[in-house]
Design an enzyme around this catalytic site. Sequence first.
Site, PDB file in Angstrom:
ATOM      1  N   CYS A 107       0.892  -1.301   0.021  1.00  0.00           N
ATOM      2  CA  CYS A 107       0.052  -0.036   0.034  1.00  0.00           C
ATOM      3  C   CYS A 107       0.695   1.060  -0.041  1.00  0.00           C
ATOM      4  O   CYS A 107       1.540   1.706   0.967  1.00  0.00           O
ATOM      5  CB  CYS A 107      -0.933   0.004   1.213  1.00  0.00           C
ATOM      6  SG  CYS A 107      -1.609   1.717   1.546  1.00  0.00           S
TER       7      CYS A 107
ATOM      8  N   CYS B 226       0.394   3.661   2.831  1.00  0.00           N
ATOM      9  CA  CYS B 226       0.895   3.146   4.212  1.00  0.00           C
ATOM     10  C   CYS B 226       2.410   3.280   4.230  1.00  0.00           C
ATOM     11  O   CYS B 226       2.958   3.832   5.404  1.00  0.00           O
ATOM     12  CB  CYS B 226       0.540   1.620   4.183  1.00  0.00           C
ATOM     13  SG  CYS B 226      -1.286   1.154   4.015  1.00  0.00           S
TER      14      CYS B 226
END
Length: 100
Positions: free
Chosen positions: A30, A33
């Site tokens: 991600c 992230c």
Amino acid sequence: MVYKITAGNFEEEVLKSKEPVLVDFWASWCGPCQMQGPVIEQAAEELPQVKFGKLNVDEEGELAQKYGVMSIPMLVLFQDGQAVRKAVGFHSLEQIKKMV
């Protein structure tokens, strides 16, 4: 210090913690992230009264499901064993400070 949160230590590190705990639900694939990680590290340095942890949703799918993680990154603030605030998406240091 940012703790690695797993099913094995979740109860001890998060639910039984005396201080508030901000858990970053994330995954290695991600992009947002990956951007959130360094901000969490900085927040942990600047806010010693709060415990910070990272929980990999790919490794800990049951916990992610239990706390309703549909999108990541998702930050969940726990106090006294309860999830009291949730925030989805990338958050700046200032936003994190306001959250806790």
